[in-house]
Every structure is written in C-alpha cells, then in structure tokens.
Design a protein around this motif. Structure first.
Motif, PDB file in Angstrom:
ATOM      1  N   LEU A  36       8.291  -4.521   3.525  1.00  0.00           N
ATOM      2  CA  LEU A  36       7.777  -3.201   3.161  1.00  0.00           C
ATOM      3  C   LEU A  36       8.213  -2.844   1.744  1.00  0.00           C
ATOM      4  O   LEU A  36       9.365  -2.463   1.501  1.00  0.00           O
ATOM      5  N   ILE A  37       7.287  -2.974   0.791  1.00  0.00           N
ATOM      6  CA  ILE A  37       7.558  -2.587  -0.589  1.00  0.00           C
ATOM      7  C   ILE A  37       6.875  -1.230  -0.800  1.00  0.00           C
ATOM      8  O   ILE A  37       5.784  -1.146  -1.381  1.00  0.00           O
ATOM      9  N   GLN A  38       7.500  -0.197  -0.285  1.00  0.00           N
ATOM     10  CA  GLN A  38       6.946   1.156  -0.299  1.00  0.00           C
ATOM     11  C   GLN A  38       8.053   2.163  -0.579  1.00  0.00           C
ATOM     12  O   GLN A  38       9.206   1.934  -0.239  1.00  0.00           O
ATOM     13  N   ASN A  39       7.665   3.290  -1.171  1.00  0.00           N
ATOM     14  CA  ASN A  39       8.622   4.342  -1.452  1.00  0.00           C
ATOM     15  C   ASN A  39       8.875   5.204  -0.219  1.00  0.00           C
ATOM     16  O   ASN A  39       8.125   5.160   0.754  1.00  0.00           O
ATOM     17  N   GLY A  40       9.934   6.003  -0.300  1.00  0.00           N
ATOM     18  CA  GLY A  40      10.196   6.981   0.741  1.00  0.00           C
ATOM     19  C   GLY A  40      11.393   6.631   1.601  1.00  0.00           C
ATOM     20  O   GLY A  40      12.137   5.675   1.343  1.00  0.00           O
ATOM     21  N   ILE A  41      11.565   7.418   2.645  1.00  0.00           N
ATOM     22  CA  ILE A  41      12.667   7.227   3.587  1.00  0.00           C
ATOM     23  C   ILE A  41      12.089   7.301   4.998  1.00  0.00           C
ATOM     24  O   ILE A  41      11.116   8.014   5.242  1.00  0.00           O
ATOM     25  N   GLY A  42      12.632   6.516   5.905  1.00  0.00           N
ATOM     26  CA  GLY A  42      12.160   6.552   7.285  1.00  0.00           C
ATOM     27  C   GLY A  42      10.785   5.938   7.495  1.00  0.00           C
ATOM     28  O   GLY A  42      10.176   6.138   8.549  1.00  0.00           O
ATOM     29  N   ILE A  43      10.304   5.157   6.534  1.00  0.00           N
ATOM     30  CA  ILE A  43       8.951   4.599   6.646  1.00  0.00           C
ATOM     31  C   ILE A  43       8.897   3.406   7.599  1.00  0.00           C
ATOM     32  O   ILE A  43       7.818   2.974   8.002  1.00  0.00           O
ATOM     33  N   GLU A  44      10.059   2.866   7.972  1.00  0.00           N
ATOM     34  CA  GLU A  44      10.086   1.650   8.784  1.00  0.00           C
ATOM     35  C   GLU A  44       9.905   1.931  10.277  1.00  0.00           C
ATOM     36  O   GLU A  44       9.654   1.006  11.056  1.00  0.00           O
ATOM     37  N   GLU A  45      10.060   3.186  10.669  1.00  0.00           N
ATOM     38  CA  GLU A  45      10.108   3.529  12.096  1.00  0.00           C
ATOM     39  C   GLU A  45       8.883   3.060  12.868  1.00  0.00           C
ATOM     40  O   GLU A  45       8.990   2.528  13.978  1.00  0.00           O
ATOM     41  N   SER A  51       0.850  -1.193   0.000  1.00  0.00           N
ATOM     42  CA  SER A  51       0.000   0.000   0.000  1.00  0.00           C
ATOM     43  C   SER A  51       0.882   1.239   0.000  1.00  0.00           C
ATOM     44  O   SER A  51       2.071   1.180   0.334  1.00  0.00           O
ATOM     45  N   LYS A  52       0.314   2.380  -0.361  1.00  0.00           N
ATOM     46  CA  LYS A  52       1.083   3.621  -0.342  1.00  0.00           C
ATOM     47  C   LYS A  52       1.387   4.021   1.094  1.00  0.00           C
ATOM     48  O   LYS A  52       0.595   3.767   2.006  1.00  0.00           O
ATOM     49  N   ALA A  53       2.544   4.628   1.291  1.00  0.00           N
ATOM     50  CA  ALA A  53       2.980   5.008   2.637  1.00  0.00           C
ATOM     51  C   ALA A  53       2.343   6.337   3.033  1.00  0.00           C
ATOM     52  O   ALA A  53       2.991   7.380   3.076  1.00  0.00           O
ATOM     53  N   ILE A  54       1.051   6.276   3.312  1.00  0.00           N
ATOM     54  CA  ILE A  54       0.272   7.449   3.681  1.00  0.00           C
ATOM     55  C   ILE A  54      -0.168   7.305   5.133  1.00  0.00           C
ATOM     56  O   ILE A  54      -0.642   6.233   5.526  1.00  0.00           O
ATOM     57  N   PRO A  55      -0.028   8.348   5.952  1.00  0.00           N
ATOM     58  CA  PRO A  55      -0.466   8.253   7.351  1.00  0.00           C
ATOM     59  C   PRO A  55      -1.959   7.931   7.449  1.00  0.00           C
ATOM     60  O   PRO A  55      -2.779   8.559   6.787  1.00  0.00           O
ATOM     61  N   THR A  56      -2.296   6.933   8.241  1.00  0.00           N
ATOM     62  CA  THR A  56      -3.689   6.560   8.459  1.00  0.00           C
ATOM     63  C   THR A  56      -3.928   6.350   9.948  1.00  0.00           C
ATOM     64  O   THR A  56      -2.988   6.198  10.729  1.00  0.00           O
ATOM     65  N   THR A  57      -5.193   6.336  10.330  1.00  0.00           N
ATOM     66  CA  THR A  57      -5.576   6.028  11.709  1.00  0.00           C
ATOM     67  C   THR A  57      -6.623   4.922  11.675  1.00  0.00           C
ATOM     68  O   THR A  57      -7.713   5.129  11.154  1.00  0.00           O
ATOM     69  N   PRO A  58      -6.297   3.719  12.205  1.00  0.00           N
ATOM     70  CA  PRO A  58      -4.997   3.311  12.736  1.00  0.00           C
ATOM     71  C   PRO A  58      -3.952   3.189  11.631  1.00  0.00           C
ATOM     72  O   PRO A  58      -4.306   3.135  10.455  1.00  0.00           O
ATOM     73  N   SER A  59      -2.696   3.132  12.025  1.00  0.00           N
ATOM     74  CA  SER A  59      -1.614   3.052  11.046  1.00  0.00           C
ATOM     75  C   SER A  59      -1.587   1.675  10.392  1.00  0.00           C
ATOM     76  O   SER A  59      -2.171   0.708  10.903  1.00  0.00           O
ATOM     77  N   THR A  60      -0.896   1.590   9.259  1.00  0.00           N
ATOM     78  CA  THR A  60      -0.750   0.296   8.585  1.00  0.00           C
ATOM     79  C   THR A  60      -0.083  -0.716   9.504  1.00  0.00           C
ATOM     80  O   THR A  60      -0.477  -1.890   9.541  1.00  0.00           O
ATOM     81  N   ALA A  61       0.916  -0.272  10.271  1.00  0.00           N
ATOM     82  CA  ALA A  61       1.596  -1.173  11.202  1.00  0.00           C
ATOM     83  C   ALA A  61       0.614  -1.765  12.205  1.00  0.00           C
ATOM     84  O   ALA A  61       0.712  -2.950  12.568  1.00  0.00           O
ATOM     85  N   GLU A  62      -0.340  -0.970  12.648  1.00  0.00           N
ATOM     86  CA  GLU A  62      -1.357  -1.464  13.587  1.00  0.00           C
ATOM     87  C   GLU A  62      -2.378  -2.351  12.886  1.00  0.00           C
ATOM     88  O   GLU A  62      -2.831  -3.357  13.447  1.00  0.00           O
ATOM     89  N   LEU A  63      -2.740  -1.999  11.654  1.00  0.00           N
ATOM     90  CA  LEU A  63      -3.757  -2.749  10.930  1.00  0.00           C
ATOM     91  C   LEU A  63      -3.331  -4.189  10.653  1.00  0.00           C
ATOM     92  O   LEU A  63      -4.157  -5.102  10.659  1.00  0.00           O
TER      93      LEU A  63
END
Length: 335
Positions: free
Chosen positions: A111-120, A85-97
């Motif tokens: 994690l097959i997503q673009n960007g930097i720092g998305i793993e935190e 999925s796209k690395a877009i902030p959501t509530t709850p977060s993808t990590a929680e989902l």
C-alpha cells in the motif's frame, strides 16, 4: 525467478514505480492498471522525467483496464500488488477490486498511499488468507504532466513494514524484507521498519495539516503562512498550522508513538519555511483546483475517529475534516 507485479492506479506515483521496478524485473512482468491514461500508456508506455534518475526514461509494461483483464493477461500469479491509487472510499472498495489478482500464500499487497488507518479494510478482507499487507510511507514528489508522462523531483524514499506490526506470520515479515531488497536491486531507496506506523504518523503531521488547509484556502503552504503576517503581531496562520500539528501529535502519542512530538513539528515547519514562496502545492489542493474527490477520510477523517476512540480532543482537526469533506462533496453537485 523474477517477480510478477501488478500496479493498481498507475498515475504519477504508479508510473514512477513502474519504471523503478522494471529495473529489477522485466517490464513484461509488470502489469499497469490504467484509466484516463490507458490509451497513451498502451501506445507509448510511460515516460518519467526525474531530477534524480534522468530525463526521458521509458518503460512499457503490460497495460490493462481492470484487474480481471490483468489476471487474464498474466501467464502466472502476481507476487506483488502495488496499490498507488488515492485512498478514496469506493464501491466496491480497492481491497475488493484487487481480490481476483491475489493468490493466498504467494501475493503480497503493498500500500503506497497517504493517510492513517488505511490498512484496516485489507486486514479485514484478507484475514486468514495468508496475504502479507505491507504498509508504506512514500516520499516522492511526482506529477503526471500529460497522460503517462510523469515529472519526479528532489527525493525518493519508501518506508516499509507489515500491517499489523506484530502478530503476523514470519512469512509476512520476510515478504516486507524481500520487497525492500527488490527496491534496492532497482536502485531505489527502501527502509524496513518493524513498525512503520510511527513513520505514518510523522508524515501525517504534514499531510493532515497542510492538505486540508491549502485545499480550503486555495493557497500553497508558503502562501498561506505569508497571508498571516501582520506588522508587530504574531503570525496567526503559522500558529494555526502548528496547533493543528500539535493535535495530530497528541493522537499519535495516545497510540504509543511518543517520538511524534514538538521536535518533529519544529522540523516539519522548518522544512516549509526553508522552501520559501510560493511553497508547495499539496495533492489535496491540486485535486480541489481540478474539482476532484479529496482524500479527506484517509488523511484527516481517520485521525479524527482515532482521536475520538482515544478521548483526545482535536477541535481544529475536526473542523478541517468537516469543512474539507463539504468541499469535496460540493464537486459532485449539479451546477
């Protein structure tokens, strides 16, 4: 035993990787989480038209609307959760989902997503749970041309490494190696890295510059450069892109990735120039034209925040971030 895989966010990339991974594990072992394309995927499966692998490729995984539904359907725990999925902030977060689908000590998150720092957010949530977090950098131009129908062209390559790169259990390193081997068994291309963040910063040169620039101007990369041409003068548009890339490179170097340098910038700009007009349409431009939420924070905002932490001036990147963030916010305003 063949691995059991959950694909979270089965759009263009997710659809292609569903087909790819089905060549290494039975399609019945794969569950795809779908939203807008749920009906098409559940009725007909996914169709991939690829310039590399062929046309009319079909795969019919298990299909679910949510992680809880996927867990209820699965007869055994998942070995991999592949987040596309796209690395877009959501509530709850993808990590929680995705948490209900995780079995500590067994499940790896890819994690097959673009960007930097998305793993935190994943690292914080699963700290101490023995959940390998595999960060990747993907090169796979893919577009969903109709619900559950995907066009893929030109290239396919996935760079893989653990997050963080060091200080993780050896089992996490083995999980990264096993996933790369799984890609190889599927006939795909995976490269294992001890530290994949160098690859992330290298790709961010392209994503962090072209994505916001093209979204804000509504121009493809080649069209934007063409717009800066004036008789007898330097191309201001081309120079602007180079300067943005230089800012990104300076942040990467402050983080210890010295190979993200002028030579790499020249290489990326050369790739753009070789394509000619009209150029490519970055994902953020496609989303802007459809008035969808943009991946601004993952692709630009996190780099700006890291620059602030490292005391690296990035005025151009900061301006692009603020403007692209405003553009993204405008899509949710009532007309």
């Amino acid at each position: 035993m063949a691995p059991r895989i959950l694909i979270f966010g089965t759009g263009s990339l997710g659809g292609v990787y569903t087909w790819v991974l089905s060549r290494a594990t039975p399609e019945s072992n794969i569950t795809a989480i779908c939203r807008s394309n749920y009906e098409a995927a559940s009725q007909r499966g996914f169709t991939v038209n690829s310039t590399i692998w062929g046309q009319g490729l079909s795969v019919r995984p298990q299909v679910a609307r949510s992680v809880s539904e996927a867990v209820a359907q699965s007869p055994s725990p998942f070995d991999y959760i592949v987040v596309t999925s796209k690395a877009i902030p959501t509530t709850p977060s993808t990590a929680e989902l995705i948490r209900p689908a995780i079995t500590p000590g067994r499940t790896a998150v890819v994690l097959i997503q673009n960007g930097i720092g998305i793993e935190e957010e994943y690292a914080r949530l699963y700290a101490g749970d023995d959940v390998p977090i595999l960060s990747t950098v993907v090169y796979m131009p893919a577009t969903q041309t109709a619900p559950a129908v995907i066009s893929h062209r030109e290239i396919e390559h996935l760079h893989v490494g653990t997050y963080p790169a060091s200080g993780v259990p050896e089992t996490h390193k083995r999980a990264a190696r096993a996933f790369v081997e799984l890609l190889g068994q599927a006939g795909a291309t995976g490269t294992l890295h001890d530290d994949v963040q160098a690859q992330r910063w290298g790709k961010l040169l392209v994503n962090g510059s072209w994505n916001p620039i093209c979204a804000l101007t509504r121009l493809r990369d080649g069209q934007f450069v063409e717009s800066g041409k004036k008789e007898g003068e330097e191309n201001e548009a081309f120079g602007f892109v180079r300067d943005v890339m230089r800012e990104i490179a300076s942040v990467a170097q402050a983080c210890g990735y010295n190979d993200v340098d002028e030579k790499m910038i020249d290489f990326q700009l050369g790739r753009m120039s070789a394509r000619g007009l009209p150029g490519i349409q970055p994902s953020m431009l496609a989303d802007a034209l459809d008035e969808k939420t943009l991946e601004v924070d993952a692709i630009v905002g996190n780099a700006v925040r890291i620059a602030r932490e490292k005391n690296v001036p990035v005025p151009l990147l900061r301006a692009l971030y603020v403007l692209a963030q405003g553009l993204s916010g405008s899509f949710s305003l009532s007309r």
